[in-house]
Design an enzyme around this catalytic site. Structure first.
Site, PDB file in Angstrom:
ATOM      1  N   LYS A  95       0.834  -1.204   0.000  1.00  0.00           N
ATOM      2  CA  LYS A  95       0.000   0.000   0.000  1.00  0.00           C
ATOM      3  C   LYS A  95       0.870   1.257   0.000  1.00  0.00           C
ATOM      4  CE  LYS A  95      -3.337  -0.130   3.047  1.00  0.00           C
ATOM      5  NZ  LYS A  95      -4.720  -0.277   2.541  1.00  0.00           N
ATOM      6  N   ARG A  98      -2.924   2.837   8.834  1.00  0.00           N
ATOM      7  CA  ARG A  98      -3.241   1.545   8.203  1.00  0.00           C
ATOM      8  C   ARG A  98      -1.990   0.675   8.130  1.00  0.00           C
ATOM      9  NH1 ARG A  98      -6.952   4.772   4.625  1.00  0.00           N
ATOM     10  NH2 ARG A  98      -8.853   3.523   4.472  1.00  0.00           N
ATOM     11  N   GLY A 147      -5.781 -11.265   9.235  1.00  0.00           N
ATOM     12  CA  GLY A 147      -5.370 -11.526  10.607  1.00  0.00           C
ATOM     13  C   GLY A 147      -4.592 -10.385  11.208  1.00  0.00           C
ATOM     14  N   MET A 191      -3.973  -6.211  12.034  1.00  0.00           N
ATOM     15  CA  MET A 191      -4.752  -5.003  12.264  1.00  0.00           C
ATOM     16  C   MET A 191      -4.890  -4.243  10.965  1.00  0.00           C
ATOM     17  SD  MET A 191      -4.067  -1.773  14.670  1.00  0.00           S
ATOM     18  CE  MET A 191      -4.120  -0.590  13.327  1.00  0.00           C
ATOM     19  N   ARG A 234      -3.490  -0.604  -7.001  1.00  0.00           N
ATOM     20  CA  ARG A 234      -2.612  -1.761  -7.106  1.00  0.00           C
ATOM     21  C   ARG A 234      -2.999  -2.501  -8.378  1.00  0.00           C
ATOM     22  NH1 ARG A 234      -5.639  -5.024  -2.176  1.00  0.00           N
ATOM     23  NH2 ARG A 234      -7.637  -5.006  -3.246  1.00  0.00           N
ATOM     24  N   HIS A 270      -9.324 -30.598   4.467  1.00  0.00           N
ATOM     25  CA  HIS A 270      -9.369 -31.991   4.034  1.00  0.00           C
ATOM     26  C   HIS A 270     -10.113 -32.127   2.713  1.00  0.00           C
ATOM     27  CE1 HIS A 270     -11.006 -36.141   4.006  1.00  0.00           C
ATOM     28  NE2 HIS A 270      -9.822 -36.431   4.498  1.00  0.00           N
ATOM     29  N   SER A 281      13.871 -41.141 -16.695  1.00  0.00           N
ATOM     30  CA  SER A 281      12.612 -40.432 -16.551  1.00  0.00           C
ATOM     31  C   SER A 281      12.267 -40.446 -15.064  1.00  0.00           C
ATOM     32  CB  SER A 281      11.519 -41.120 -17.370  1.00  0.00           C
ATOM     33  OG  SER A 281      10.301 -40.429 -17.189  1.00  0.00           O
ATOM     34  N   CYS A 341       7.994 -37.965 -15.603  1.00  0.00           N
ATOM     35  CA  CYS A 341       6.683 -38.466 -16.003  1.00  0.00           C
ATOM     36  C   CYS A 341       5.741 -38.623 -14.824  1.00  0.00           C
ATOM     37  CB  CYS A 341       6.822 -39.776 -16.765  1.00  0.00           C
ATOM     38  SG  CYS A 341       7.500 -41.108 -15.783  1.00  0.00           S
ATOM     39  N   TYR A 376      12.627 -32.748 -20.950  1.00  0.00           N
ATOM     40  CA  TYR A 376      11.185 -32.629 -21.172  1.00  0.00           C
ATOM     41  C   TYR A 376      10.413 -32.981 -19.912  1.00  0.00           C
ATOM     42  CZ  TYR A 376      11.033 -37.722 -21.406  1.00  0.00           C
ATOM     43  OH  TYR A 376      11.130 -39.051 -21.092  1.00  0.00           O
TER      44      TYR A 376
END
Lengths: 914, 914
Positions: B37, B106, B115, B117, B350, B466, B800, B868, B888
């Site tokens: 900010k 701020r 979380g 202030m 922003r 979960h 691989s 792979c 690759y």
């Protein structure tokens, strides 16, 4: 303007590499170049002992021959020159028509190796020189027999012709002469045999038997070279991890004849008794015989004392030489010698093999005699030998009926009834019978039977066979490859040397020696084990004199090992009884106390309550009920290890291991349903088992994962450890508990458990008003833990390498699942030299141990490092752990003395190389 | 005699570290120091835009404060000076009794973080200055309301006083005044509210509300600093792997009031439409309001066009500024602004968030507008966004009834009947119903239900819950954390915003946006997917104009990605259909063709015959019967990939996977026994299953181990591959098969298989009279393979990386067993930031990939390297594989475009850093 930079700038020429060494040129330290046999012949020559003159073609010549497919340039000339020198020395000519010089041609690699060409004798005989031998020996029969033997050996070993052709022809001659054996054929008959042999040779090769002795030598040398690469030799090397590029040397030695007349003979000897270690020379002599005859055991041999009665001069010279050799080699030597017309010749010597007890006794004797230092004595014995001496043994004094013998594949003394299939073994064992499983060979289907048996006996397969590998893995006594034994699984019999054992007959199997006896031999405790556990005075008390000397030798060497070793030795002990035994055997603490067993037995029901709890409160209550017994266990263990560290591992296995088997329970419930007798408790138990069921429990919710998902579990254990420590402190003890977190893969896991544990310990310490200093560390048993050891060290006071699990995850195989299924195939095909669960896999698992040690110590220099996998008791692995700088190894209590000894030996080799 | 070596030699003093930057001093690149900010406020100030003056306290001051527990020395003086400068600039005094200067305080970290202030407005008001505000605003109600708001916010956010106390007092005032809402309270009433608030403050803190404005600022700054370490902020950082030591900046900004009068207001805007990407400014304005009111949605907002009608001057200035910002930032910006008495002030800007389709469209538009290069456009979009665009979507034109919204946890469009427990999901799915599982949150017991469902919807938990973790692992659509939804599992209902959904009602779940609708929304194919699979012309044919622009943008950016990327992209494809689709989607070959499926279906019976064979001959015969179908499969795959490499992996899973489940079969046989109807075939099948049963099949007899124990198996497959190649060559094709050996841990394993395979291939080639050049390589999927890659490279043409298995063995957990059981716990506790099966674990698994690449290439520089595992299609992992130098990546066909895009982006960042 040449710049001289080592050999590369030398002008080329035959002087650059020397391929041939006369025996008078080399010495015993040149085994790489001259092979074992050649180097020792040279050494004896150098000592002035009566060695028949000869020379050695080097291993380097062999390597060049094998690489180029042809003799290296210059070799032929060097051999020519060596033959000339030899002829000059002995004053006879090879192929000479009067008094011809005959030679033997023998292979001789750095290490003795089955599968390679061995020996051709009497090289130099041909149709002309045989007549010279007739003349000079005055014994036509001897001369023609020698010629006959040359053709036979040469054809078989150099030209690879089927040996049966020759024995058939010889038998035909015996028959046609109407005599009893070939030894009874006269010279004329043997002359005909020679003609027949030459005919066979011609038919098989399309060529004449070479009459030029130089060509005989040439072909024999090349045959020895080529035999380095026979499939059998290659297989042996792959199994034993002997490099393929060593090559073999070739020894060309003047023939002397022990079978020339009554004043001739041949023998073998040891400078001390290699079976018991009793001092004094020891040997066998056979009059009028060649070396092969002694080994073949055709006639009864004479003892050295009896030899003296026949030929005191040669005997005394021999004994004198044996003493000189022992002093010179500073160790037990074995020898081969021949007397030719009363003249003693030394044909071979080397440091002799010996039994485990002989190894300890001889080492101590040599120290007493001032020949070696105590450190050398320590280097002369091995942990494997000490381990053998610790097993119960068959009573040496009891009468015994030998049945067969094979390879000592897994030590111990097993007694049980013979059974011939796995199912019977399981069935009989289930009803309380002790059984010995007898098989041609075992395969994975025999696994259950092997588990059920006291011992395993097979007719086929070596130390890497399925039976051997699996038995060692299980710690079962095993003798394998008893090749003379004929097993008939259908008749349920095993026969050997005229004795037939039927199902149910008792066998006694000695896994330490490979011997098998019919009937029950009494088993006695090992005197060495008694000494180790109860101390010198107790053990000496009722031991016989041989045992007393042995015990004293072990004591002396082990004391030295303890005084030189850097590596600490702890034990894996889960109970206070284990802890006491381990301490008695010299353990300096507990490296691994598994807490799993504390959740078994009567307490299993408590664990079930934890698992089946339907609420957090219920679970907490069930956990709480586990606290007092856990604490009680820890109090006892800490008491037994008072003043020594005791590393306690928090619960490792998954919870479902404490519940019944899934398939069993499903069958039970299904059948109950079928009968309409369903037990609701079983149904809810089944639901719990299915909820916790894992496809790969080893890779499942266990260890620290379980600790994080069911936080009360580890907290309970930490509480029990801390409270037990408080109790011991208040009782005046010195408890040194250490908490070890299993299966950590990330520092965050450890950090979370550690934070919680530290809070628990602090609150208990505060409540009790005592200081509690309980280090918290982790197992390193996952590749990721090893690779991120620098991070993990940030939260660990110590690492303990769990090399069992680390081997499983590094290789990606589970010991339970694969050892029986394919380890013998892998050993056979040379993927393993030894099971990676026996000796640590240096390139893979060892590399992770090294990486983790370096990274861990870089982050935290004071980090304490140990190992608690089974490798902690394995000799080779112990040397590795010492080199890599661990602080201690931890092993089963019984392996503690082995580990002490090997840690001492490792310290010596570190001194030698460091 | 000072030597000048940078800052360290400067004389100490307050000039050493500068903790406070006026907005006019910084710029947008100083986010580390000034926070996001602050840096952007500075940038706008630098551009001369109308930003209320202010200053920023640096993150460094925060770090020092948190480390020392106190303000760093000098900070107070700097803040004093900054306030003085601010007062001079605006010509007002903070706390002044006439026309007082008010400020907002701020927080502003480098990344926005819940979380912490947030904001305190109106700082500077006290009992005196409120009177000044009354005077200058001419609005006593406004002034006292502002004071009331300051005390309320300050008490709650700075002093952590329960906010309910204040709302209760305010409600009491409203009630006692007999008015409808607090907005209707007059100035006198608000003055009383202020008194009541001050009383609450006094009671809760034991102190007076601070009257000194400087002290208000000081406390607010410290409160912002401290809020960096709230548990919620720490948890968030641990989950997101944001370092704990960044700290936050604090912005002190002159207050401007959008709620002062009718000529005031406030709004938010975007420089383009962030939902669709349509060009043109876009925003909301609310007259006579403060910022909070817009967000709260109390009144209906005006569009920017409507705003022009009220205040054309401000509107035009705003639009002009937005254009300037977009040109300056060269990207979509979002803004916050306020109009105070007709004067426009910019409060924030922003770079704006946007949807996936907006991201592509805007990037292409900016290229067209000459603002960014095509490479920058490529950098502005992500593979994750492209992946979202490839999923089927709900028809945008269909009418819809929104039910709820949560987090877009796993993309896709799922339609099904709502069910509220796992058992019902399984039951309904088994009878063919499509279901959506609705739960408060899921746990491991819900696994079966999740498998059975089309989509999953939960009320609780974020992207690491979960439900989210497991759904992503399964590729199931999932919306989680729909916090407004109330789930009642007993009533089997879910309610949200007055709508109640009962069991069986149809829900439509959009996992890409987090939206959930009642009823069945029609699902349409993705136009982007159509373009990718069928090409530009086909896809443009029937697309709407937005879709046409989107497709063109994707096409343009993907073409660029293909032209800059170094990394090849192949696909994992097991059938010719997969291979064709993969090729259409841009795959440059097959990186992994699993041969397991070729043993299933009708051929399963052949495999059973292999397993149940009682002799070698029987087994060989059964294997022989498998040859023709295997060969046929390979012919088709090689045809589909003609001219491109196709890496075929020899059989990997253990044999018993081709037999029935052990427990099922045991139950079947037990019940049959109970009924006296035993089927002998079942009994012998059970015996085979038990013989092959493994406790940990993942760590068992599989891959190369099986190939060595049952040599006919791999030989059969090699034959089928070689014969298929011959057939294709003879048909004029260009087959490029490569043979890949799975689960190699030691070079000897590979060497044995390779020798056998080479012999097989050579004999087939000779017989067919064609040249067969079939490279043979290995998976690197075990830690040991990676650690000994130098040796293994001696027998491998390519590696691989099988990162799925490598993750399992490196961490020692099996995805099947642990993902559902504890991954959400691990994500929650911060052990993982993301599942290691989604994004490669750099420190562990990545380290092994690096080690193996370095060692393998050191031994064989031309060694071809690929990956792979599923990581081959994961954006972050692709960047790693590019950095580490693989040739690759191979991924599922659907991920091929994602991989192409990310490989291109990775190449750009390599250019940027290289």
């Amino acid at each position: 303007m040449y710049k001289v930079v080592g050999r590369i700038d030398r002008p080329l020429g035959r002087a650059v590499t020397k391929y041939v060494y006369d025996f008078s040129e080399g010495n015993k330290d040149q085994v790489d170049l001259l092979g074992g046999k050649g180097a020792n012949l040279a050494e004896m020559t150098r000592l002035g002992l009566p060695v028949p003159p000869g020379f050695t073609v080097t291993t380097e010549a062999c390597r060049k021959y094998l690489a180029a497919g042809d003799e290296p340039s210059g070799l032929a000339t060097e051999v020519d020159e060596a033959i000339s020198r030899l002829e000059d020395t002995v004053g006879r000519r090879i192929g000479g028509v009067s008094d011809p010089l005959l030679v033997s041609v023998r292979s001789g690699a750095k290490v003795s190796m089955p599968g390679m060409m061995d020996t051709v004798l009497n090289v130099g005989l041909n149709d002309e020189s045989v007549e010279g031998l007739v003349t000079v020996s005055g014994n036509p029969r001897f001369a023609w027999d020698s010629y006959r033997r040359l053709i036979q050996m040469f054809a078989r070993t150099v030209m690879d012709i089927d040996g049966d052709l020759f024995s058939d022809a010889l038998n035909a001659a015996v028959e046609s002469a109407g005599v009893g054996a070939d030894a009874d054929l006269d010279a004329a008959a043997l002359q005909e045999v020679v003609a027949a042999f030459k005919q066979i040779y011609r038919e098989q090769t399309g060529r004449e038997f070479p009459q030029d002795p130089r060509r005989q030598i040439d072909l024999a040398i090349k045959a020895v070279f080529s035999s380095w690469n026979t499939p059998r030799a290659r297989l042996y090397r792959r199994r034993e991890r002997i490099p393929d590029d060593l090559g073999t040397a070739v020894n060309i030695c003047t023939m002397v004849f022990g079978n020339l007349d009554d004043r001739s003979g041949t023998g073998v000897g040891f400078t001390r008794d290699p079976a018991t270690g009793t001092p004094g020379v020891y040997g066998d002599y056979l009059s009028k015989a060649q070396g092969e005859d002694v080994v073949a055991g055709i006639r009864n041999t004479l003892s050295l004392d009896e030899f003296r009665e026949i030929d005191e001069r040669s005997h005394d010279e021999l004994v004198d030489i044996m003493r000189r050799l022992e002093i010179h080699y500073r160790d037990l030597c074995d020898i081969e010698f021949t007397v030719e017309r009363g003249k003693l010749w030394m044909l071979q010597t080397r440091v002799g093999k010996r039994t485990a007890s002989a190894a300890f006794r001889i080492a101590a004797q040599l120290v007493d005699e001032g020949l070696i230092s105590i450190d050398e004595a320590l280097d002369r014995v091995t942990g494997a030998q000490l381990g053998q001496l610790m097993f119960p043994q068959f009573d040496q004094t009891a009468p015994r009926a030998t049945f067969t013998a094979g390879m000592a594949a897994s030590p111990g003394a097993a007694v049980g009834r013979a059974v011939f299939d796995s199912a019977t073994a399981v069935e009989w064992a289930a009803r309380g019978e002790k059984v010995v499983l007898v098989r041609k060979e075992t395969n994975p289907d025999d696994l259950a039977g092997m588990v059920a048996s006291e011992g395993i006996l097979t007719a086929r397969g070596g130390k890497t066979s399925h039976a051997a590998v699996v038995a060692r893995g299980m710690g079962k006594t095993c003798v394998c490859g008893a090749g003379d034994m004929n097993v008939d699984p259908d008749a349920r019999t095993a026969a050997c040397g005229g004795v037939t054992v039927t199902e149910g007959e008792v066998l006694s199997v000695n896994g330490s020696t490979g011997e098998v006896f019919v009937g029950e031999l009494p088993v006695v405790d090992s005197p060495v084990f008694r000494y180790l556990e109860e101390g010198l005075d107790v053990a000496l008390g009722d031991a016989g004199s041989d045992s007393r000397e042995l015990i004293a030798a072990v004591d002396r060497i082990l004391i030295r090992a303890d005084s030189v070793r850097r590596l600490g030795v702890r034990a894996n002990a889960d109970t206070s009884a284990d802890a006491r035994r381990a301490r008695a055997l010299g353990a300096e603490g507990i490296g691994l106390c598994r807490t799993e067993h504390m959740f078994l037995g009567d307490r299993r029901i408590l664990v079930e309550r934890v698992i089946l709890a339907e609420s957090q409160a219920e679970q907490d209550e069930a956990l709480e009920a586990l606290l007092p017994p856990q604490r009680g266990d820890f109090v006892e263990i800490l008491r037994a290890m008072d003043g020594l560290p005791a590393t306690i591992r928090l619960l490792d296995p998954p919870l479902h291991e404490f519940l019944p088997d899934h398939a069993d329970l499903r069958v039970k419930v299904a059948i109950a349903r079928e009968r309409g007798e369903v037990d609701e408790a079983d149904v809810s138990l089944l639901a719990a088992v299915e909820r916790l069921h894992e496809s790969n429990p080893m890779l499942g919710l266990r260890g620290v994962r379980l600790g994080l998902v069911v936080p009360g579990l580890f907290r309970l254990q930490v509480r029990a450890i801390a409270e037990a420590s408080v109790e011991r402190i208040k009782a005046g003890g010195d408890p040194l508990a250490e908490i070890m977190v299993p299966l950590v893969g990330s520092v965050t896991e450890l950090r979370l458990i550690r934070d919680d544990a530290e809070a628990t310990i602090a609150s208990i310490a505060e409540k009790a008003g005592v200081d509690l200093d309980i280090p918290i560390g982790t197992m390193i048993e996952l590749p990721r833990a090893a690779l991120t050891a620098d991070r993990i060290a940030g939260a660990a006071d110590f690492f303990s390498f769990g090399t069992n699990d680390l081997t499983q995850t590094t290789w990606g195989f589970s010991r339970d699942d694969v050892e029986a299924a394919f380890f013998s195939t892998y050993l056979d095909k040379g993927v393993f030299k030894v099971s990676p669960f026996e000796t640590i896999d240096l390139a893979g698992v060892g590399e992770l141990v090294r990486i983790a040690s370096v990274k861990g110590r870089a982050r935290r220099p004071e980090l304490h490092l140990g190992v608690c996998g089974e490798h902690g008791g394995d000799p080779d692995s112990i040397h590795f752990f010492d080199r890599v700088g661990l602080d201690y190894v931890s092993c089963s209590p019984f392996r503690v003395p082995v580990a002490r000894l090997e840690a001492g030996r490792s310290a010596l080799s570190a001194l030698a190389t460091g």
